[in-house]
Write an enzyme that holds these catalytic residues in place. Structure first.
Site, PDB file in Angstrom:
ATOM      1  N   GLU A 293      -6.008   7.349  -1.718  1.00 52.84           N
ATOM      2  CA  GLU A 293      -6.188   6.225  -0.808  1.00 52.84           C
ATOM      3  C   GLU A 293      -6.936   5.081  -1.481  1.00 52.84           C
ATOM      4  OE1 GLU A 293      -4.504   5.968   1.687  1.00 52.84           O
ATOM      5  OE2 GLU A 293      -3.840   8.033   1.810  1.00 52.84           O
TER       6      GLU A 293
ATOM      7  N   HIS B  92       1.826   4.395  -3.080  1.00 52.41           N
ATOM      8  CA  HIS B  92       1.764   5.855  -2.946  1.00 52.41           C
ATOM      9  C   HIS B  92       3.033   6.548  -3.445  1.00 52.41           C
ATOM     10  CE1 HIS B  92      -1.941   6.514  -0.837  1.00 52.41           C
ATOM     11  NE2 HIS B  92      -1.620   5.833   0.225  1.00 52.41           N
TER      12      HIS B  92
ATOM     13  N   HIS C 196       0.842  -1.206   0.000  1.00 45.20           N
ATOM     14  CA  HIS C 196       0.000   0.000   0.000  1.00 45.20           C
ATOM     15  C   HIS C 196       0.878   1.257   0.000  1.00 45.20           C
ATOM     16  CE1 HIS C 196      -3.621   2.387   1.219  1.00 45.20           C
ATOM     17  NE2 HIS C 196      -2.666   3.175   1.728  1.00 45.20           N
ATOM     18  N   GLU C 197       1.840   1.316   0.903  1.00 46.97           N
ATOM     19  CA  GLU C 197       2.649   2.532   1.025  1.00 46.97           C
ATOM     20  C   GLU C 197       3.521   2.740  -0.205  1.00 46.97           C
ATOM     21  OE1 GLU C 197       1.700   4.408   3.263  1.00 46.97           O
ATOM     22  OE2 GLU C 197       0.568   2.887   4.350  1.00 46.97           O
TER      23      GLU C 197
END
Ligand SMILES: [Zn+2]
Length: 918
Positions: A431, A412, A408-409
């Site tokens: 998000e 980004h 997830h990170e």
């Protein structure tokens, strides 16, 4: 996030009317002014004069400003004609800027930050030098500061390009602070003019305490094995923490480069977004680390840490240095995170078709951390549980959790960091996108785990075959028994008994004895259940009068739909987050009151965290559908005015619905066009900012303009709720109509409450099973209205929302009569028996029975199930899979209201409670 997977979360506010909440920026005001001018001659004349005056002013100014910039001159300069009520600075003076957004007159270019943290005295001092350009003539500079004591505030004229010229100094007449808006206003003795060649440098010296506040530059600590407390100075800037570490223009749209110097003791290390450039001696035996200058980025993505951690390092194929930092006692737990980070980073390089733009990526475990993790560019901070994995001690679900959060990170690092939302109202997209791409990233960590295996399959694959063959790691079957109070049916005590752990690979076999026939106690559910939080310690004897007093136990949350249940096994975590398979039944039984039921739950960490395609459907999608069917829902995309509101209003709508509609978009565009559009969007806006419409436009182009992505997606993001598509058979056609779905059937919807009248552009994917056994699939659009599907042969069944990609429900009520429905069940089971359709298709069909109310189809289904249940008996014997089947069938027949089974279940439960027989 999901839930605590999330780094800091964002979400727009409640009000749909953008302009009423979100005061337009100066640029917008300029646009509105220009538009209105065209409408009346008088205004035109006025404006001509106005512009002429401005032009004269501009002629005295340096070149380079646009006509809009000239208008700004007047709009942004403080004037005594304040229309709103005056606001006052800390010294009692009128504060000259009233908007929570910064004026569009001064734009930062680069920061040079010097920080001297004293980790013993828990204080820091620093200097920030901000080079900026003037965009519109002004004598006012407004930027952000919070909880900092400012000791010096200076402004100097500087040359930005070309030969330097001597310019007269700028004197700061005064600087004022307005606490509520966290703003600093610097008033200069003379006007500063826009220019391409010259600008200003703002120099501010400041100091502050380092406190444990989990935002800004804050204190964390850990204990060594020998019991010594060690301090860590770390940061959390999203959304508005940067202003607590150094004065800055703290809005995501104001990107700059950052140079950082950090003073430290020799026993410490310092980390920043960028690699270390050099270390120099400083005063008192200390040193100063000077880091390479960053790429252009937003303030909320800046991060730095001072600590005494150790690291393990690796490199990606493209040469990016990857390191994971942790306390020395925990450094043996970082290998998995390092492997995941390298694997995922390499995968994203290919997926986005843009190489990771920084020379290094650090991951660091922070003991005190408000979110799951934070995607700071090049220095991702994690809660310890989201990055550390201890082979042999951590559970499988812990391991998978680490993979998911890292994926997830790192998503980004491109989507959010390289291209950043202009303002927080578009952060849902950040998000939602990362929450979807994390599934793809996690899938790459270990392909043998087939994390995306279920993407094109349906829920019924959670059958015994799938457990046997599809590399499930472990299935834990438990029974739940609850006692409810008689007034409001709140469970006062629940007991969970672990029946069986079913291994399906050799590695986990050695775990079985420790899980076998183990009792797990669940504490009080319901209203008082949320107290304490993950990892809290409860005295189970006190909570649960039905079980003997045991030692104090560590309790971990077991997430099941909206509720939270706590699960423990004497301090050892079985699975940190799990899912109660029969949750709906749980709710139904709750109504029956005291000492209510026996049911079986299935916990399967592999299913939850590694079979992500399926997990998406049963968790993210269903959770979003459930929340968004309430009348109190809100649109995904609504304006945010005050960034402080962002964390509070971030919820499952922005997060789970955001990811769900992105997944639907990817499906109807096609995976390749979707990623092509993402790449082109990232290329076009890299190191800059964008709004959601920019992405829709890039995606429309890549679809060859066959789909107006903005028109479609606006109906999903700008209005709350979602539709139910009703399927009605009419001759050789199926007629599809839509209306808003509300979980409370009595609730009414006023279509004028929504900008689209609660109508959606719906991509309706379907599959048809014909009577001759053949099938066909297709997709039709309901463009804010109805649609038709024509069929040429006799149809056995039609399944809408095929693959569960759509964010809507399907109602088949008017397709088949009760007789037809029982006939269908009979047909499909017989077809399955004959090998003409898959057994999974037959089982799939029974899912609709949750809503069935008619005697005929229910009776027929009971007839199918009853003989199997009878043959399985109530004895807890046989092979693990046989037990699993028994538990599922027993709970099904009880739910279907079979009197014999209910009576027997209650009798067994009473025996267990009163005589301890089982
Ligand atoms: Zn995120």
């Amino acid at each position: 996030m999901a839930d605590d997977i999330e780094d800091v979360s964002f979400l727009p506010g409640e009000n749909l009317n953008r302009k009423s909440v979100y005061e337009p920026s100066v640029k917008q005001r300029c646009k509105q002014l220009v538009c209105s001018k065209a409408r009346a001659t008088a205004i035109v004349v006025f404006c001509a004069v106005f512009i002429l005056i401005i032009a004269i002013i501009a002629a005295f100014a340096r070149s380079g400003s646009s006509s809009c910039g000239k208008l700004n001159t007047v709009l942004a300069t403080p004037t005594p004609n304040i229309t709103k009520e005056d606001i006052y600075a800390t010294n009692g003076d009128i504060f000259p800027w009233q908007d929570i957004r910064l004026p569009d007159t001064v734009e930062p270019i680069s920061y040079d930050v010097f920080l001297d943290p004293d980790m013993k005295a828990l204080k820091f001092s620093g200097t920030v030098k901000i080079k900026a350009k003037i965009k519109a003539t002004t004598s006012l500079i407004v930027l952000h500061t919070k909880n900092l004591t400012l000791t010096t505030v200076l402004v100097k004229p500087i040359t930005l390009t070309g030969p330097s010229t001597k310019r007269s100094p700028i004197v700061v007449e005064k600087h004022l602070e307005f606490f509520k808006n966290e703003q600093l206003a610097i008033l200069t003795d003379r006007k500063m003019y826009p220019s391409a060649r010259t600008g200003i440098e703002i120099i501010i010296k400041f100091n502050a305490n380092i406190v444990s506040k989990l935002a800004g530059f804050y204190l964390s600590s850990y204990k060594t094995k020998s019991g010594e407390i060690r301090h860590i100075g770390t940061t959390q800037f999203q959304p508005t923490g940067a202003r607590q570490a150094f004065p800055c223009f703290d809005e995501p749209g104001l990107k700059s480069t950052f140079k950082m110097s950090i003073v430290r003791d020799k026993k410490h290390i310092a980390l920043f977004n960028m690699p270390l450039n050099k270390t120099e001696d400083y005063k008192n035996g200390r040193v100063v680390d000077r880091f390479q200058e960053s790429v252009k980025m937003s303030t909320y993505l800046v991060a730095f840490v001072v600590c005494d951690y150790k690291s393990k390092k690796g490199k990606t194929k493209s040469g990016v240095d990857v390191a994971v930092y942790a306390a020395e006692d925990q450094i043996d737990q970082v290998d998995f995170a390092l492997k995941v980070a390298i694997t995922v980073l390499e995968y994203y390089d290919d997926l986005y078709e843009i190489k990771y733009p920084l020379p290094k990526l650090d991951l660091i475990a922070i003991p005190d951390f408000s979110a799951g993790a934070m995607e700071n560019w090049g220095l991702v901070t994690y809660r310890e549980s989201a990055v550390l994995y201890h082979p042999g001690e951590s559970s499988d679900s812990d391991k998978q959790w680490v993979a998911v959060v890292i994926a997830h990170e790192l998503a980004h690092q491109w989507f959010g960091n390289l291209v950043t939302p202009q303002w927080w109202d578009d952060t849902w997209l950040n998000e939602g996108f990362a929450s979807y791409v994390q599934y793809l990233g996690t899938d790459k960590v270990d392909p043998t785990l087939k994390m995306m295996y279920f993407e094109n399959e349906t829920y019924s694959d959670l059958s015994r075959d799938s457990i046997q063959n599809k590399n499930f790691n472990r299935t834990i079957v438990i029974s739940v028994m609850c006692q409810f109070n008689q007034l409001d049916y709140v469970p006062t005590c629940c007991i969970v008994k672990l029946i069986r752990a079913v291994p399906s690979n050799k590695q986990s076999e050695h775990d079985i004895p420790s899980y076998f026939h183990l009792f797990i106690y669940i504490g009080r559910c319901g209203v008082n259940f949320g107290q304490g939080g993950a990892g809290s310690t409860y005295d189970m004897g006190e909570l649960s009068p039905l079980v003997p007093l045991t030692t104090s136990m560590k309790i971990f949350p077991l997430t099941c739909s909206e509720d939270t249940v706590w699960i423990t096994d004497y301090g050892k975590v079985i699975t940190r987050k799990s899912y109660i398979y029969k949750y709906e039944e749980y709710n139904q039984h709750k109504e029956r009151g005291r000492v209510a039921f026996i049911t079986y739950c299935k916990i399967d960490s592999q299913f939850l965290y590694f079979n992500n395609g399926e997990q998406f459907i049963c968790k993210t999608l269903q959770r979003a559908l459930s929340r968004d069917s309430q009348k109190t829902s809100h649109p995904i995309q609504v304006p945010v005015h005050n960034p402080d509101d962002i964390n509070e209003i971030f919820d499952t709508i922005s997060y789970d619905k955001g990811a769900s509609v992105i997944r639907m978009l990817r499906e109807f565009l096609g995976k390749e066009k979707f990623m092509d559009g993402i790449t082109s969007y990232l290329q076009q806006y890299k190191y800059g900012n964008a709004v959601t419409a920019d992405l829709w436009s890039a995606l429309s182009k890549k679809s060859g303009n066959t789909v107006d992505v903005k028109a479609v997606m606006d109906t999903w993001t700008l209005q709350m709720g979602y539709p139910v598509v009703s399927v009605k058979k009419s001759g050789n056609k199926f007629i599809l109509t839509q209306e808003r779905f509300l979980s409370d059937g009595s609730a009414t919807t006023k279509s004028d409450e929504s900008p689209f009248g609660y109508k959606w552009h719906i991509p309706f994917r379907y599959t048809v099973l014909y009577k001759d056994g053949s099938t066909s699939t297709g997709m039709v659009w309901l463009h804010k209205g109805s649609a038709e599907i024509s069929v040429t042969k006799d149809v056995t069944l039609i399944k809408g929302n095929y693959g569960m990609y759509g964010f809507y429900r399907v109602n088949y009520e008017e397709v088949f009569s009760p007789g037809d429905r029982s006939g269908l069940i009979a047909d499909v089971f017989n077809l399955a028996r004959a090998g003409l359709v898959k057994h999974t298709t037959a089982l799939d069909m029974t899912k609709y029975l949750k809503k069935e109310e008619e005697l005929c189809p229910l009776t027929y289904t009971l007839n199918l199930v009853k003989p199997i249940q009878t043959s399985l008996t109530w004895n807890d014997s046989g092979e693990p899979l046989q037990k699993y089947l028994r538990s599922n069938l027993l709970s099904e027949v009880i739910i279907l209201g079979d009197g014999d089974a209910t009576k027997k279940g209650r009798q067994l439960y009473d025996d267990w409670m009163t005589k301890n027989t089982r």
